[in-house]
Design a protein around this motif. Structure first.
Motif, short mmCIF file in Angstrom:
data_model
loop_
_atom_site.label_atom_id
_atom_site.label_comp_id
_atom_site.label_asym_id
_atom_site.label_seq_id
_atom_site.Cartn_x
_atom_site.Cartn_y
_atom_site.Cartn_z
N ALA A 17 6.05 -18.45 -19.40
CA ALA A 17 6.05 -16.99 -19.52
C ALA A 17 4.63 -16.44 -19.51
CB ALA A 17 6.77 -16.57 -20.79
N ALA A 18 3.73 -17.13 -20.18
CA ALA A 18 2.33 -16.70 -20.20
C ALA A 18 1.73 -16.78 -18.80
CB ALA A 18 1.51 -17.55 -21.17
N CYS A 19 2.05 -17.83 -18.07
CA CYS A 19 1.54 -17.98 -16.70
C CYS A 19 2.08 -16.87 -15.81
CB CYS A 19 1.92 -19.34 -16.14
SG CYS A 19 1.01 -20.70 -16.89
N VAL A 20 3.36 -16.55 -15.96
CA VAL A 20 3.96 -15.49 -15.16
C VAL A 20 3.29 -14.16 -15.47
CG1 VAL A 20 6.08 -14.16 -14.79
CG2 VAL A 20 6.16 -16.65 -14.81
N CYS A 21 3.04 -13.88 -16.74
CA CYS A 21 2.39 -12.63 -17.13
C CYS A 21 0.98 -12.56 -16.56
CB CYS A 21 2.32 -12.49 -18.65
SG CYS A 21 3.92 -12.13 -19.38
N ILE A 22 0.25 -13.65 -16.62
CA ILE A 22 -1.11 -13.67 -16.10
C ILE A 22 -1.11 -13.46 -14.60
CG2 ILE A 22 -3.11 -15.16 -15.69
CD1 ILE A 22 -2.56 -16.36 -18.49
N SER A 23 -0.22 -14.17 -13.89
CA SER A 23 -0.20 -14.03 -12.43
C SER A 23 0.29 -12.65 -12.03
CB SER A 23 0.64 -15.13 -11.79
OG SER A 23 1.99 -15.00 -12.15
N THR A 24 1.23 -12.08 -12.76
CA THR A 24 1.72 -10.74 -12.45
C THR A 24 0.63 -9.70 -12.67
OG1 THR A 24 3.93 -11.37 -13.11
CG2 THR A 24 3.49 -9.03 -13.01
N SER A 25 -0.11 -9.82 -13.76
CA SER A 25 -1.17 -8.84 -14.00
C SER A 25 -2.29 -9.02 -13.00
CB SER A 25 -1.69 -8.92 -15.43
OG SER A 25 -2.34 -10.15 -15.66
N ALA A 26 -2.54 -10.23 -12.54
CA ALA A 26 -3.58 -10.45 -11.53
C ALA A 26 -3.18 -9.82 -10.22
CB ALA A 26 -3.83 -11.95 -11.36
N VAL A 27 -1.89 -9.89 -9.89
CA VAL A 27 -1.42 -9.28 -8.65
C VAL A 27 -1.47 -7.76 -8.77
CG1 VAL A 27 0.63 -8.95 -7.22
CG2 VAL A 27 0.02 -11.24 -7.99
N ALA A 28 -1.12 -7.23 -9.94
CA ALA A 28 -1.08 -5.78 -10.13
C ALA A 28 -2.47 -5.16 -10.06
CB ALA A 28 -0.43 -5.45 -11.47
N GLN A 29 -3.48 -5.92 -10.46
CA GLN A 29 -4.83 -5.39 -10.42
C GLN A 29 -5.37 -5.51 -9.01
OE1 GLN A 29 -7.09 -7.65 -13.25
NE2 GLN A 29 -5.98 -6.83 -14.98
N THR A 30 -6.13 -4.52 -8.58
CA THR A 30 -6.74 -4.59 -7.27
C THR A 30 -8.24 -4.76 -7.44
OG1 THR A 30 -6.93 -2.18 -7.19
CG2 THR A 30 -4.97 -3.14 -6.19
N ALA A 31 -8.84 -5.30 -6.43
CA ALA A 31 -10.29 -5.49 -6.46
C ALA A 31 -10.95 -4.12 -6.55
CB ALA A 31 -10.73 -6.23 -5.21
N PRO A 32 -12.10 -4.04 -7.24
CA PRO A 32 -12.76 -2.75 -7.39
C PRO A 32 -13.19 -2.14 -6.05
CG PRO A 32 -14.01 -4.50 -8.48
CD PRO A 32 -12.77 -5.10 -7.94
N ASP A 33 -13.32 -2.98 -5.03
CA ASP A 33 -13.73 -2.46 -3.73
C ASP A 33 -12.57 -2.40 -2.74
OD1 ASP A 33 -13.37 -5.16 -3.20
OD2 ASP A 33 -15.22 -5.37 -2.04
N ALA A 34 -11.33 -2.42 -3.24
CA ALA A 34 -10.16 -2.45 -2.36
C ALA A 34 -10.11 -1.24 -1.43
CB ALA A 34 -8.88 -2.54 -3.18
N VAL A 35 -10.39 -0.05 -1.94
CA VAL A 35 -10.35 1.14 -1.09
C VAL A 35 -11.45 1.05 -0.03
CG1 VAL A 35 -10.59 3.67 -1.04
CG2 VAL A 35 -9.32 2.57 -2.89
N TYR A 36 -12.63 0.61 -0.45
CA TYR A 36 -13.75 0.41 0.49
C TYR A 36 -13.33 -0.55 1.61
CZ TYR A 36 -18.28 -1.41 2.13
OH TYR A 36 -19.34 -1.81 2.89
N GLN A 37 -12.73 -1.66 1.24
CA GLN A 37 -12.29 -2.64 2.25
C GLN A 37 -11.20 -2.05 3.13
OE1 GLN A 37 -13.81 -5.43 2.86
NE2 GLN A 37 -15.15 -5.32 1.09
N ASP A 38 -10.26 -1.32 2.54
CA ASP A 38 -9.16 -0.73 3.30
C ASP A 38 -9.63 0.37 4.25
OD1 ASP A 38 -7.38 -2.45 2.08
OD2 ASP A 38 -6.65 -0.96 0.64
N LEU A 39 -10.79 0.95 3.96
CA LEU A 39 -11.38 1.96 4.86
C LEU A 39 -12.16 1.30 6.00
CD1 LEU A 39 -12.65 4.54 2.21
CD2 LEU A 39 -10.74 4.86 3.80
#
Length: 149
Positions: A17-39
């Motif tokens: 359960a802890a692993c699932v929570c960690i991996s889920t929160s890692a997926v939910a978070q985006t890189a701080p430069d995600a918008v920059y990269q997407d542009l």
């Protein structure tokens, strides 16, 4: 023995359960430069700005405000600003928004027209609306120091 099995199963389930929570929160978070990269990074942003300024100059709602503007410098400043705001490595080197727009008497309608023109430029560059909305949302707080009328 059964108690040992139950404890071990409980421990494994807790760990899982802890692993699932960690991996889920890692997926939910985006890189701080995600918008920059997407542009498209700095190259993509430069292209967007290159398409944006002619749209602004053709927009009769706001083009008069740009008649005496050094468009080359404006392109450089907007590229830096969009790059920094979107999480890229650039640093905006221009004036703060209050100082840059002092005495221009910018209205909400003009600010909104400029935002619409930016979205048109992003559409022209095939930027998904979800990404363009994120950039506009990051730029929206500038309305207060820019709009004075």
């Amino acid at each position: 023995m059964r108690t040992h099995f139950i404890r071990r199963s409980y421990y494994l389930l807790t760990l899982l359960a802890a692993c699932v929570c960690i991996s889920t929160s890692a997926v939910a978070q985006t890189a701080p430069d995600a918008v920059y990269q997407d542009l498209g990074g700095k190259t993509g942003i430069s292209k967007i700005v290159g398409d944006f300024l002619p749209i602004v100059l053709a927009d009769t709602r706001i083009n008069a405000a740009f008649k005496d503007t050094d468009m080359e410098r404006l392109a450089l400043m907007l590229t830096e600003q969009f790059c920094e705001v979107s999480g890229g490595p650039c640093k905006y080197s221009g004036k703060n928004m209050t100082e840059a727009h002092k005495g221009m008497n910018v209205t909400n309608a003009q600010f909104n027209a400029l935002a619409e023109d930016l979205q048109i430029a992003m559409e022209k560059n095939n930027i998904p609306s979800s990404v363009s909305n994120k950039l506009v949302a990051k730029l929206a707080p500038m309305q207060r120091p820019i709009v004075s009328k």
